[in-house]
Scaffold this motif. Structure first.
Motif, mmCIF file in Angstrom:
data_model
loop_
_atom_site.group_PDB
_atom_site.id
_atom_site.type_symbol
_atom_site.label_atom_id
_atom_site.label_comp_id
_atom_site.label_asym_id
_atom_site.label_seq_id
_atom_site.Cartn_x
_atom_site.Cartn_y
_atom_site.Cartn_z
ATOM 1 N N PRO A 10 9.151 1.439 2.214
ATOM 2 C CA PRO A 10 10.034 0.274 2.137
ATOM 3 C C PRO A 10 9.307 -0.976 2.639
ATOM 4 N N GLU A 11 9.586 -2.102 2.030
ATOM 5 C CA GLU A 11 8.923 -3.364 2.394
ATOM 6 C C GLU A 11 9.019 -3.634 3.889
ATOM 7 N N SER A 12 10.153 -3.300 4.490
ATOM 8 C CA SER A 12 10.351 -3.557 5.921
ATOM 9 C C SER A 12 9.391 -2.765 6.805
ATOM 10 N N GLN A 13 8.782 -1.705 6.262
ATOM 11 C CA GLN A 13 7.864 -0.877 7.043
ATOM 12 C C GLN A 13 6.403 -1.075 6.652
ATOM 13 N N SER A 14 6.127 -1.978 5.718
ATOM 14 C CA SER A 14 4.774 -2.080 5.168
ATOM 15 C C SER A 14 3.730 -2.517 6.197
ATOM 16 N N GLN A 15 4.065 -3.431 7.096
ATOM 17 C CA GLN A 15 3.075 -3.857 8.095
ATOM 18 C C GLN A 15 2.694 -2.718 9.022
ATOM 19 N N ASP A 16 3.660 -1.962 9.489
ATOM 20 C CA ASP A 16 3.367 -0.808 10.344
ATOM 21 C C ASP A 16 2.595 0.251 9.564
ATOM 22 N N PHE A 17 2.961 0.433 8.294
ATOM 23 C CA PHE A 17 2.273 1.411 7.461
ATOM 24 C C PHE A 17 0.788 1.062 7.330
ATOM 25 N N VAL A 18 0.484 -0.206 7.114
ATOM 26 C CA VAL A 18 -0.920 -0.627 6.978
ATOM 27 C C VAL A 18 -1.695 -0.313 8.258
ATOM 28 N N LYS A 19 -1.130 -0.593 9.408
ATOM 29 C CA LYS A 19 -1.792 -0.289 10.682
ATOM 30 C C LYS A 19 -2.047 1.210 10.813
ATOM 31 N N GLN A 20 -1.036 2.017 10.469
ATOM 32 C CA GLN A 20 -1.197 3.466 10.569
ATOM 33 C C GLN A 20 -2.210 3.968 9.533
ATOM 34 N N GLY A 21 -2.216 3.356 8.355
ATOM 35 C CA GLY A 21 -3.190 3.715 7.326
ATOM 36 C C GLY A 21 -4.614 3.460 7.785
ATOM 37 N N HIS A 22 -4.821 2.322 8.465
ATOM 38 C CA HIS A 22 -6.151 2.021 9.016
ATOM 39 C C HIS A 22 -6.557 3.081 10.032
ATOM 40 N N ALA A 23 -5.623 3.469 10.882
ATOM 41 C CA ALA A 23 -5.922 4.478 11.907
ATOM 42 C C ALA A 23 -6.274 5.821 11.263
ATOM 43 N N ILE A 24 -5.567 6.184 10.203
ATOM 44 C CA ILE A 24 -5.863 7.442 9.516
ATOM 45 C C ILE A 24 -7.254 7.389 8.899
ATOM 46 N N LEU A 25 -7.569 6.300 8.204
ATOM 47 C CA LEU A 25 -8.895 6.178 7.591
ATOM 48 C C LEU A 25 -9.998 6.166 8.645
ATOM 49 N N ASP A 26 -9.754 5.491 9.755
ATOM 50 C CA ASP A 26 -10.742 5.479 10.833
ATOM 51 C C ASP A 26 -11.008 6.900 11.342
ATOM 52 N N LEU A 27 -9.956 7.692 11.485
ATOM 53 C CA LEU A 27 -10.111 9.066 11.947
ATOM 54 C C LEU A 27 -10.793 9.929 10.882
ATOM 55 N N LEU A 28 -10.365 9.794 9.635
ATOM 56 C CA LEU A 28 -10.990 10.574 8.567
ATOM 57 C C LEU A 28 -12.474 10.266 8.462
ATOM 58 N N ALA A 29 -12.843 8.999 8.668
ATOM 59 C CA ALA A 29 -14.246 8.582 8.555
ATOM 60 C C ALA A 29 -15.148 9.273 9.572
ATOM 61 N N THR A 30 -14.579 9.812 10.633
ATOM 62 C CA THR A 30 -15.370 10.508 11.648
ATOM 63 C C THR A 30 -15.580 11.982 11.310
#
Length: 95
Positions: A10-30
Motif C-alpha cells: 500500500p502507498e502508505s507503507q512504501s517509505q518503510d518498505f523501501v528502507k526494509q528492502g535496502h536492509a534485506i539487500l544489504d544482508l543478502l549482499a553479504t
C-alpha cells in the motif's frame, strides 16, 4: 540464477518498505554466491514492487533466504505468493 520476490505494498507503507528492502539487500549482499540485486517498483502498478537478485546457484539463494528470514519476516504479509527462483536458460548481454 535469478530470484524475484514480488510484493503488493500500500502507498502508505512504501517509505518503510523501501528502507526494509535496502536492509534485506544489504544482508543478502553479504551471503556467499550473491552477484547483484535491486529493489524495483512497477511503472504501471505503483503498489507492485520486486526484490530481484542474482546468484551463482539455487543452493546459494536458498541458504541466503534462510540467513535473511528474520530481516525479511516483517514484509512476508506483503509478499505475492508465487515461485521466486528462476534458472537461467539463455543470457544475452547488451552490445
Amino acid at each position: 540464477m535469478l530470484a524475484v520476490i514480488r510484493y503488493s505494498v500500500p502507498e502508505s507503507q512504501s517509505q518503510d518498505f523501501v528502507k526494509q528492502g535496502h536492509a534485506i539487500l544489504d544482508l543478502l549482499a553479504t551471503q556467499p554466491g550473491y552477484r547483484r540485486g535491486r529493489l524495483a517498483r512497477s511503472v504501471d502498478e505503483p503498489n507492485l514492487w520486486a526484490l530481484v537478485s542474482e546468484w551463482e546457484g539455487a543452493g546459494f539463494y536458498r541458504r541466503a533466504l534462510s540467513a535473511a528470514r528474520m530481516t525479511m519476516y516483517p514484509l512476508m504479509i506483503l509478499m505475492v505468493n508465487e515461485p521466486s527462483a528462476y534458472e537461467d536458460v539463455h543470457v544475452r548481454d547488451g552490445a
